[in-house]
Design a protein around this motif. Structure first.
Motif, mmCIF file in Angstrom:
data_model
loop_
_atom_site.group_PDB
_atom_site.id
_atom_site.type_symbol
_atom_site.label_atom_id
_atom_site.label_comp_id
_atom_site.label_asym_id
_atom_site.label_seq_id
_atom_site.Cartn_x
_atom_site.Cartn_y
_atom_site.Cartn_z
ATOM 1 N N MET A 1 -25.446 15.454 -34.661
ATOM 2 C CA MET A 1 -24.920 15.862 -33.386
ATOM 3 C C MET A 1 -25.849 15.340 -32.291
ATOM 4 S SD MET A 1 -24.464 19.618 -31.740
ATOM 5 C CE MET A 1 -23.336 20.119 -32.986
ATOM 6 N N ALA A 2 -25.258 14.761 -31.264
ATOM 7 C CA ALA A 2 -26.041 14.219 -30.156
ATOM 8 C C ALA A 2 -26.532 15.346 -29.259
ATOM 9 C CB ALA A 2 -25.169 13.255 -29.362
ATOM 10 N N ASN A 3 -27.704 15.116 -28.659
ATOM 11 C CA ASN A 3 -28.216 16.056 -27.674
ATOM 12 C C ASN A 3 -27.464 15.843 -26.369
ATOM 13 O OD1 ASN A 3 -30.127 17.137 -29.410
ATOM 14 N ND2 ASN A 3 -31.646 15.614 -28.850
ATOM 15 N N ILE A 4 -26.918 16.918 -25.823
ATOM 16 C CA ILE A 4 -26.162 16.842 -24.578
ATOM 17 C C ILE A 4 -26.826 17.776 -23.580
ATOM 18 C CG2 ILE A 4 -23.933 17.251 -23.482
ATOM 19 C CD1 ILE A 4 -22.625 16.644 -26.173
ATOM 20 N N ALA A 5 -27.064 17.272 -22.378
ATOM 21 C CA ALA A 5 -27.677 18.081 -21.329
ATOM 22 C C ALA A 5 -26.589 18.752 -20.499
ATOM 23 C CB ALA A 5 -28.554 17.215 -20.434
ATOM 24 N N LYS A 6 -26.902 19.934 -19.996
ATOM 25 C CA LYS A 6 -25.959 20.666 -19.141
ATOM 26 C C LYS A 6 -25.521 19.797 -17.975
ATOM 27 C CE LYS A 6 -25.898 24.297 -15.774
ATOM 28 N NZ LYS A 6 -26.858 24.534 -14.728
ATOM 29 N N GLY A 7 -26.463 19.037 -17.390
ATOM 30 C CA GLY A 7 -26.160 18.203 -16.233
ATOM 31 C C GLY A 7 -25.168 17.089 -16.508
ATOM 32 N N SER A 8 -24.928 16.786 -17.791
ATOM 33 C CA SER A 8 -23.957 15.739 -18.124
ATOM 34 C C SER A 8 -22.522 16.268 -18.146
ATOM 35 C CB SER A 8 -24.300 15.092 -19.465
ATOM 36 O OG SER A 8 -24.130 16.020 -20.522
ATOM 37 N N GLN B 1 -20.309 22.960 -16.290
ATOM 38 C CA GLN B 1 -21.603 23.548 -15.939
ATOM 39 C C GLN B 1 -21.435 24.995 -15.497
ATOM 40 O OE1 GLN B 1 -24.014 21.136 -13.301
ATOM 41 N NE2 GLN B 1 -23.130 19.260 -14.136
ATOM 42 N N ARG B 2 -20.413 25.250 -14.711
ATOM 43 C CA ARG B 2 -20.168 26.613 -14.228
ATOM 44 C C ARG B 2 -19.809 27.547 -15.387
ATOM 45 N NH1 ARG B 2 -15.804 28.674 -9.943
ATOM 46 N NH2 ARG B 2 -16.709 30.721 -9.584
ATOM 47 N N ASP C 1 -31.590 21.830 -15.452
ATOM 48 C CA ASP C 1 -30.915 21.084 -16.511
ATOM 49 C C ASP C 1 -31.623 21.380 -17.831
ATOM 50 O OD1 ASP C 1 -29.020 19.431 -17.608
ATOM 51 O OD2 ASP C 1 -29.994 17.568 -17.023
ATOM 52 N N PHE C 2 -30.868 21.475 -18.918
ATOM 53 C CA PHE C 2 -31.421 21.761 -20.236
ATOM 54 C C PHE C 2 -30.454 21.253 -21.281
ATOM 55 C CE2 PHE C 2 -29.199 25.431 -18.519
ATOM 56 C CZ PHE C 2 -28.260 25.708 -19.496
ATOM 57 N N LEU C 3 -30.942 21.082 -22.505
ATOM 58 C CA LEU C 3 -30.074 20.658 -23.606
ATOM 59 C C LEU C 3 -29.195 21.826 -24.028
ATOM 60 C CD1 LEU C 3 -32.471 18.512 -25.818
ATOM 61 C CD2 LEU C 3 -30.737 17.729 -24.195
ATOM 62 N N LEU C 4 -27.930 21.516 -24.290
ATOM 63 C CA LEU C 4 -26.980 22.551 -24.698
ATOM 64 C C LEU C 4 -27.178 22.895 -26.166
ATOM 65 C CD1 LEU C 4 -23.779 21.156 -22.964
ATOM 66 C CD2 LEU C 4 -25.293 22.975 -22.139
ATOM 67 N N LYS C 5 -27.025 24.168 -26.482
ATOM 68 C CA LYS C 5 -27.086 24.621 -27.867
ATOM 69 C C LYS C 5 -25.853 24.116 -28.615
ATOM 70 C CE LYS C 5 -30.611 27.572 -27.487
ATOM 71 N NZ LYS C 5 -31.819 27.531 -28.242
ATOM 72 N N GLU D 1 -20.032 22.597 -29.529
ATOM 73 C CA GLU D 1 -18.849 22.816 -30.372
ATOM 74 C C GLU D 1 -17.692 23.374 -29.549
ATOM 75 O OE1 GLU D 1 -17.643 25.265 -34.430
ATOM 76 O OE2 GLU D 1 -19.773 24.925 -33.980
ATOM 77 N N LEU D 2 -17.986 24.276 -28.600
ATOM 78 C CA LEU D 2 -16.943 24.830 -27.735
ATOM 79 C C LEU D 2 -16.278 23.727 -26.920
ATOM 80 C CD1 LEU D 2 -15.513 27.349 -26.475
ATOM 81 C CD2 LEU D 2 -17.372 27.346 -24.779
ATOM 82 N N PHE D 3 -17.070 22.851 -26.316
ATOM 83 C CA PHE D 3 -16.499 21.770 -25.517
ATOM 84 C C PHE D 3 -15.758 20.755 -26.384
ATOM 85 C CE2 PHE D 3 -19.154 23.676 -22.325
ATOM 86 C CZ PHE D 3 -18.395 23.524 -21.171
ATOM 87 N N ASP D 4 -16.205 20.551 -27.612
ATOM 88 C CA ASP D 4 -15.454 19.708 -28.549
ATOM 89 C C ASP D 4 -14.090 20.338 -28.845
ATOM 90 O OD1 ASP D 4 -17.512 17.841 -28.718
ATOM 91 O OD2 ASP D 4 -18.271 18.582 -30.644
ATOM 92 N N TYR D 5 -14.077 21.674 -28.982
ATOM 93 C CA TYR D 5 -12.811 22.375 -29.244
ATOM 94 C C TYR D 5 -11.854 22.203 -28.053
ATOM 95 C CZ TYR D 5 -9.573 25.884 -30.964
ATOM 96 O OH TYR D 5 -8.446 26.509 -31.422
ATOM 97 N N PHE D 6 -12.388 22.305 -26.827
ATOM 98 C CA PHE D 6 -11.550 22.100 -25.641
ATOM 99 C C PHE D 6 -10.886 20.727 -25.683
ATOM 100 C CE2 PHE D 6 -14.429 24.957 -22.787
ATOM 101 C CZ PHE D 6 -13.924 26.095 -23.392
ATOM 102 N N GLU D 7 -11.632 19.708 -26.111
ATOM 103 C CA GLU D 7 -11.070 18.366 -26.191
ATOM 104 C C GLU D 7 -9.939 18.303 -27.218
ATOM 105 O OE1 GLU D 7 -13.970 15.283 -26.688
ATOM 106 O OE2 GLU D 7 -15.111 15.937 -24.931
ATOM 107 N N GLN D 8 -10.087 19.044 -28.331
ATOM 108 C CA GLN D 8 -9.029 19.093 -29.348
ATOM 109 C C GLN D 8 -7.786 19.780 -28.802
ATOM 110 O OE1 GLN D 8 -10.425 20.873 -33.003
ATOM 111 N NE2 GLN D 8 -12.366 19.777 -32.869
#
Length: 108
Positions: A1-8, A14-15, A66-70, A75-82
């Motif tokens: 799994m890639a590291n993703i920052a909140k700022g991305s 982000q909200r 900004d910080f790396l997302l857990k 996984e939640l944002f991946d689910y949104f894409e699905q």
């Protein structure tokens, strides 16, 4: 799994991360998703769980921090894409992180 920052994340993403952190324990009800992204206008319903006699919530990251997302957030944002377009019935939040999702899928 890639590291993703909140700022991305886009501003609505982000909200949403900030809402989950602020809620700490509870539920997000009726979150609309459009083109794989959360829609926060109108805001979903937030239900906070508060255990009496418990310690206060830990310090939250500031909105500008900004910080790396857990893994759970990624996984939640991946689910949104699905999902693409739809409504997430419930996102259960524990310790500021998504724990469980309920989503009514259309009948085939």
């Amino acid at each position: 799994m890639a590291n993703i920052a909140k700022g991305s994340l886009p501003p609505a993403g982000q909200r949403l991360v900030e809402l989950m952190q602020r809620l700490h324990f509870g539920q997000i009800l009726g979150l609309h998703v459009r083109a794989g992204q959360p829609v926060l206008n109108p805001l979903p319903r937030l239900v906070r769980d508060h255990k009496l006699g418990s310690e206060p919530a830990p310090r939250l990251a500031s909105a500008s921090e900004d910080f790396l997302l857990k893994e759970q957030v990624v996984e939640l944002f991946d689910y949104f894409e699905q999902v693409g377009d739809g409504v997430i019935d419930l996102i259960e939040i524990k310790h500021g992180l998504p724990f469980r999702i309920q989503h009514t899928e259309p009948s085939a």
